[in-house]
Structure formats: structure tokens, C-alpha cells
Design a protein around this motif. Structure first.
Motif, PDB file in Angstrom:
ATOM      1  N   MET A  70       0.758  -1.047   0.168  1.00 45.77           N
ATOM      2  CA  MET A  70       0.057   0.072  -0.045  1.00 45.77           C
ATOM      3  C   MET A  70       0.928   1.209  -0.095  1.00 45.77           C
ATOM      4  SD  MET A  70      -2.923  -1.046   2.963  1.00 45.77           S
ATOM      5  CE  MET A  70      -3.753   0.351   2.776  1.00 45.77           C
ATOM      6  N   THR A  71       1.880   1.145   0.660  1.00 49.83           N
ATOM      7  CA  THR A  71       2.862   2.446   0.965  1.00 49.83           C
ATOM      8  C   THR A  71       3.804   2.620  -0.451  1.00 49.83           C
ATOM      9  OG1 THR A  71       2.943   1.888   3.260  1.00 49.83           O
ATOM     10  CG2 THR A  71       4.311   3.594   2.398  1.00 49.83           C
ATOM     11  N   HIS A  72       4.156   1.509  -1.007  1.00 51.01           N
ATOM     12  CA  HIS A  72       5.175   1.665  -2.106  1.00 51.01           C
ATOM     13  C   HIS A  72       4.130   1.906  -3.408  1.00 51.01           C
ATOM     14  CE1 HIS A  72       8.841   0.848  -0.372  1.00 51.01           C
ATOM     15  NE2 HIS A  72       8.437  -0.336   0.032  1.00 51.01           N
ATOM     16  N   THR A  73       2.943   1.612  -3.461  1.00 49.93           N
ATOM     17  CA  THR A  73       2.050   1.592  -4.789  1.00 49.93           C
ATOM     18  C   THR A  73       0.838   2.513  -4.775  1.00 49.93           C
ATOM     19  OG1 THR A  73       0.631  -0.268  -4.163  1.00 49.93           O
ATOM     20  CG2 THR A  73       2.841  -0.891  -5.363  1.00 49.93           C
ATOM     21  N   ARG A  74       0.283   2.874  -5.907  1.00 51.31           N
ATOM     22  CA  ARG A  74      -0.943   3.408  -6.007  1.00 51.31           C
ATOM     23  C   ARG A  74      -1.944   2.509  -6.686  1.00 51.31           C
ATOM     24  NH1 ARG A  74       1.001   8.642  -8.826  1.00 51.31           N
ATOM     25  NH2 ARG A  74       0.970   7.252 -10.594  1.00 51.31           N
ATOM     26  N   PRO A  75      -3.225   2.394  -6.201  1.00 48.28           N
ATOM     27  CA  PRO A  75      -4.191   1.392  -6.751  1.00 48.28           C
ATOM     28  C   PRO A  75      -4.205   1.560  -8.425  1.00 48.28           C
ATOM     29  CG  PRO A  75      -5.244   2.669  -4.943  1.00 48.28           C
ATOM     30  CD  PRO A  75      -3.939   3.267  -5.278  1.00 48.28           C
ATOM     31  N   GLY A  76      -4.314   0.463  -9.076  1.00 48.72           N
ATOM     32  CA  GLY A  76      -3.865   0.387 -10.486  1.00 48.72           C
ATOM     33  C   GLY A  76      -2.641   0.118 -11.061  1.00 48.72           C
ATOM     34  N   ASP A  77      -1.607   0.137  -9.985  1.00 44.31           N
ATOM     35  CA  ASP A  77      -0.247   0.003 -10.267  1.00 44.31           C
ATOM     36  C   ASP A  77      -0.027  -1.703 -10.497  1.00 44.31           C
ATOM     37  OD1 ASP A  77       0.418   2.443 -10.394  1.00 44.31           O
ATOM     38  OD2 ASP A  77       1.475   2.578  -8.380  1.00 44.31           O
TER      39      ASP A  77
ATOM     40  N   VAL B 231      -3.592  -3.524  -6.530  1.00 48.65           N
ATOM     41  CA  VAL B 231      -2.655  -3.802  -7.407  1.00 48.65           C
ATOM     42  C   VAL B 231      -2.702  -5.082  -8.260  1.00 48.65           C
ATOM     43  CG1 VAL B 231      -1.266  -2.040  -6.255  1.00 48.65           C
ATOM     44  CG2 VAL B 231      -0.671  -4.750  -6.083  1.00 48.65           C
ATOM     45  N   SER B 232      -2.135  -5.031  -9.416  1.00 45.60           N
ATOM     46  CA  SER B 232      -1.986  -6.362  -9.975  1.00 45.60           C
ATOM     47  C   SER B 232      -0.642  -6.829 -10.072  1.00 45.60           C
ATOM     48  CB  SER B 232      -2.561  -6.128 -11.547  1.00 45.60           C
ATOM     49  OG  SER B 232      -1.463  -5.433 -12.138  1.00 45.60           O
ATOM     50  N   VAL B 233      -0.567  -8.308 -10.308  1.00 48.61           N
ATOM     51  CA  VAL B 233       0.672  -9.008  -9.817  1.00 48.61           C
ATOM     52  C   VAL B 233       1.088  -9.644 -11.286  1.00 48.61           C
ATOM     53  CG1 VAL B 233       1.882 -10.810  -8.753  1.00 48.61           C
ATOM     54  CG2 VAL B 233       0.124  -9.485  -7.512  1.00 48.61           C
ATOM     55  N   TRP B 234       2.294  -9.239 -11.363  1.00 42.59           N
ATOM     56  CA  TRP B 234       3.270  -9.819 -12.572  1.00 42.59           C
ATOM     57  C   TRP B 234       4.153 -10.723 -12.005  1.00 42.59           C
ATOM     58  CZ3 TRP B 234       2.646  -9.046 -17.970  1.00 42.59           C
ATOM     59  CH2 TRP B 234       3.504  -9.540 -18.843  1.00 42.59           C
ATOM     60  N   PRO B 235       3.588 -12.171 -12.129  1.00 42.95           N
ATOM     61  CA  PRO B 235       4.475 -13.191 -11.454  1.00 42.95           C
ATOM     62  C   PRO B 235       5.399 -13.627 -12.431  1.00 42.95           C
ATOM     63  CG  PRO B 235       2.307 -14.288 -12.080  1.00 42.95           C
ATOM     64  CD  PRO B 235       2.295 -12.688 -12.615  1.00 42.95           C
ATOM     65  N   VAL B 236       6.570 -13.935 -11.954  1.00 37.63           N
ATOM     66  CA  VAL B 236       7.775 -14.419 -12.718  1.00 37.63           C
ATOM     67  C   VAL B 236       8.182 -15.872 -12.139  1.00 37.63           C
ATOM     68  CG1 VAL B 236       8.474 -12.258 -13.374  1.00 37.63           C
ATOM     69  CG2 VAL B 236       9.720 -13.223 -11.637  1.00 37.63           C
ATOM     70  N   SER B 237       8.954 -16.599 -12.949  1.00 35.12           N
ATOM     71  CA  SER B 237       9.209 -17.828 -12.561  1.00 35.12           C
ATOM     72  C   SER B 237      10.326 -17.875 -11.464  1.00 35.12           C
ATOM     73  CB  SER B 237       9.847 -18.751 -13.692  1.00 35.12           C
ATOM     74  OG  SER B 237      10.849 -17.988 -14.187  1.00 35.12           O
ATOM     75  N   HIS B 238      10.136 -18.791 -10.642  1.00 30.19           N
ATOM     76  CA  HIS B 238      10.698 -18.884  -9.358  1.00 30.19           C
ATOM     77  C   HIS B 238      11.339 -20.108  -8.973  1.00 30.19           C
ATOM     78  CE1 HIS B 238       9.718 -16.654  -4.886  1.00 30.19           C
ATOM     79  NE2 HIS B 238      10.810 -16.629  -5.114  1.00 30.19           N
ATOM     80  N   GLU B 239      12.331 -20.393  -9.031  1.00 32.05           N
ATOM     81  CA  GLU B 239      13.309 -21.481  -8.707  1.00 32.05           C
ATOM     82  C   GLU B 239      14.229 -21.609  -7.770  1.00 32.05           C
ATOM     83  OE1 GLU B 239      12.565 -24.594 -10.222  1.00 32.05           O
ATOM     84  OE2 GLU B 239      11.302 -23.870 -11.725  1.00 32.05           O
ATOM     85  N   GLN B 240      13.878 -22.215  -6.773  1.00 30.97           N
ATOM     86  CA  GLN B 240      14.804 -22.270  -5.393  1.00 30.97           C
ATOM     87  C   GLN B 240      15.132 -20.922  -4.921  1.00 30.97           C
ATOM     88  OE1 GLN B 240      18.324 -24.893  -6.725  1.00 30.97           O
ATOM     89  NE2 GLN B 240      16.839 -26.475  -7.004  1.00 30.97           N
TER      90      GLN B 240
END
Ligand code: PLP
Length: 348
Positions: free
Chosen positions: A70-77, A101-110
Motif C-alpha cells: 500500500m505504501t510503495h504503490t497506488r491503486p491500479g499499479d 494492484v495487479s501482480v506480474w508473477p515471474v518464474s521462481h526456482e529455488q
């Protein structure tokens, strides 16, 4: 002996008599007025240990992460994080629901994020089709895996080049610090803000601390109030956290040794372990073919070994923590051995 050996989570840890005494003796005041000396002391100590200007005591890690968003972003980011990040998978979609906010997930290995994927997650800033990417979240450690410092540094550099802050979910940051053999502040230096829990391996009953710049924490304090996280004589809880930072940090190495012993013993019984080297107090395991996991969980429960209900079908997460002793691992391995008929005997 009828004590349960609880391998579900390090959240089940109980405060020691000394920690309870520190809590009972804590100086108190109304923290919403900024008058609780014990809360202020915990916030200052946490900030100092993590090399940040200020800290904010929050009721839970989930709230700490949400406040950071909430502190680092604005709604819609939009935020970029790994696919297995706790904020994305295990916080009730609070970032979307409450921070908007929406999330852009990236691959996450180990625990590692792919720098190329993170880079391409940033949208063109001058095209109105796209949300504004305003935060990168890293998690250290993630599911017991420690994020290597060079990967962390690469991701932080990309974020910085885009002018975007990094928030670190460091719920178990001291486990990562002990595993890497570096001070926690050296890890935290790659992030603008960081949340860690005193309620897990550090064995305090309740709470987490969010740290960052003084300006960030001032804004975060407003968000905490909005979420109902402004607590009054919270020093009775904070004193447990302060005791934990003074006395419980280095001993998490013992939890790591217990997890390594447990993993080694399970491997000898023919169980699959999801990593070569257990680095912290969390790892995942699967029984040999033919063993039904629900029956495994029930069989272990009958012998006093408690495990969390299975992750994604065939996988168990096992967690060691304060309150468990080396002999408990031997007893747990006997229980695992008793329900692993195919290899029983060969592991003696
Ligand atoms: C436990 C945990 C949280 C949330 O903490 P709570 O106090 O349970 O809300 C966030 N992130 C990670 C990685 C965790 O393990």
C-alpha cells in the motif's frame, strides 16, 4: 512419552520462561499515541539490526507485507514478484483486494528470480495500455531456499534502473542470514523495505516488524492505522520480540541442524527430499512410491508426530523449530520408519 513432535511450522513455537518474564515486566503506554516505550525499543532495535532508519511493529507478517504494498504503490499499479511469493500465493490476494494492484508473477526456482523475466515484466511507461510497475517483491528465504546474494543483487539493480523500490518479505530473514553466514543487514541492504516475523523461529508469540526509511515508515504507519493494526499497550507483545532479537537469533542454526538430520534420515528411509542441501529449517519431502500420503499423515499422528496436511498432492512440508531437540528427530525418524514398510529394516 506422549509429547507431540510438531513438524507443521515454526509458528507453533512458545515463549520461554525468560521471554514471558520480559513480557510481564515490559513498560507500556498507548502506542497509537507513540507512547509505548517497549514498542519503540523493538522498532529501533529491528531497524538497527537491518540497517534501516525506522521500524513499525505490526500484528502479522501478512499485514506488514500489505502495508508495504500500500505504501510503495497506488491503486491500479502493478508489482513484480516470483510465482511462489507468499504475498502472491498465501495472503488472500490482499494486494489485489485491498491495495488494488495487479501482480506480474515471474518464474521462481529455488528462491531465485530470472533477471530476464523480471526485466521484461516492466511495461513501457509511455503506453497507456499498461499499468505502472511500481514495486518488486523478493522473498528471503522462500520455502526454505535461500535466495543467493548475487541473484538478489541482480534483481535489485534492475529495479533501481527502473526507479522502482524493492520490498523484501524476510519473514525468516535471520534464518537466511545464519545460512549465508552474513549479517542480516547485508541482505537487507538490497531492499528499500523489509518485513520479518518475530512469531516464527524467533519464538515470540505475536508480531512482525516492517523496516525502511523514516519517510516510508511514516507513511506505513498511516496504512497500519487504516487496516486496524494500530495497537494500544502493544509493548507487552513487543517485549517478546525484543527479547527474541537479543536472545533467539543465532540459535536458529540449531533448527537448521535438526532439519538436516531429519532430511538425511528420511533419505535413508527412501523418501525423496526436494534439495541436496537443507539450508534452513524448512524442506519438502515425498514418501516412496506406493505410500498414500493421507495414510502417512494419519499414521504419524498415531505415534505423536504432527505434520501439516500435504502440499500439492504428494508433498509434505516439514519445519523444525525452537522446542524440538535432537532426540525428537530420532523419535520422528522411528515413526517415519514404522510407516515406510518397503525399506523398514534396511535403515536401522
Ligand atoms: C509466515 C509468512 C508470512 C506471513 O506472516 P503471518 O504473521 O503468518 O501473517 C509472510 N511471508 C512469509 C514468507 C511467511 O513465511
Amino acid at each position: 512419552m506422549n509429547r507431540t513432535i510438531d513438524l507443521r511450522s515454526d509458528t507453533v513455537t512458545l515463549p520461554s520462561a525468560e521471554m514471558r518474564a520480559a513480557m510481564a515486566a515490559a513498560d507500556l503506554g498507548d502506542d497509537v499515541y507513540g507512547e509505548d516505550p517497549s514498542v519503540s525499543a523493538l522498532e529501533a532495535r529491528a531497524a538497527e539490526m537491518l540497517g534501516k532508519e525506522a521500524g513499525l511493529f505490526v500484528p502479522s507478517g501478512t499485514m506488514g507485507n500489505l502495508i508495504a504494498v500500500m505504501t510503495h504503490t497506488r491503486p491500479g499499479d502493478e508489482i513484480i514478484c516470483g510465482r511462489l511469493t507468499h504475498t502472491y500465493v498465501a495472503e488472500g490476494a490482499g494486494a489485489a483486494r485491498i491495495a488494488g494492484v495487479s501482480v506480474w508473477p515471474v518464474s521462481h526456482e529455488q528462491a531465485q528470480l530470472d533477471p530476464v523475466e523480471v526485466e521484461s515484466g516492466f511495461h513501457p511507461t509511455d503506453d497507456p495500455h499498461y499499468p505502472r510497475t511500481s514495486l518488486v517483491i523478493v522473498e528471503q528465504p522462500n520455502r526454505g531456499w535461500v535466495m543467493p546474494l548475487d541473484n538478489l543483487s541482480d534483481i535489485a539493480c534492475i529495479a533501481r534502473r527502473h526507479g522502482v523500490p524493492v520490498h523484501m518479505d524476510g519473514a525468516r530473514i535471520f534464518n537466511a542470514a545464519v545460512a549465508l553466514g552474513v549479517p542480516a543487514r547485508e541482505i537487507a541492504a538490497h531492499a528499500d523495505s523489509l518485513m520479518f516475523c518475530v512469531s516464527k523461529g524467533l519464538a515470540a508469540p505475536v508480531g512482525s516488524v516492517l523496516v525502511g526509511s523514516a519517510a516510508f515508515v511514516a507513511q506505513a504507519r498511516r496504512a497500519r492505522k487504516v487496516l486496524g493494526g494500530g495497537m494500544r499497550q502493544a509493548g507487552v507483545l513487543a517485549a517478546g520480540g525484543l527479547y527474541a532479537l537479543d536472545h533467539m537469533v543465532d540459535r536458529v542454526a540449531e533448527d537448521h541442524a535438526l532439519a538436516q538430520r531429519l532430511a538425511t534420515g528420511l533419505r535413508e528411509l527412501g523418501w525423496w527430499i526436494d534439495r541436496e542441501v537443507v539450508q534452513t529449517n524448512v524442506f519438502f519431502t515425498q514418501p516412496p512410491q506406493g505410500l498414500d500420503l493421507a495414510a502417512v499423515v494419519a499414521g504419524l499422528a498415531r505415534t505423536g508426530v504432527q505434520v501439516a496436511s500435504p502440499y500439492s498432492g504428494r508433498t509434505l512440508r516439514l519445519v523444525t523449530h525452537y522446542g524440538l531437540e535432537p532426540e525428537d528427530m530420532e523419535e520422528a525418524l522411528l515413526a517415519f520408519g514404522a510407516i515406510t514398510p518397503a525399506t523398514r529394516g534396511s535403515a536401522a
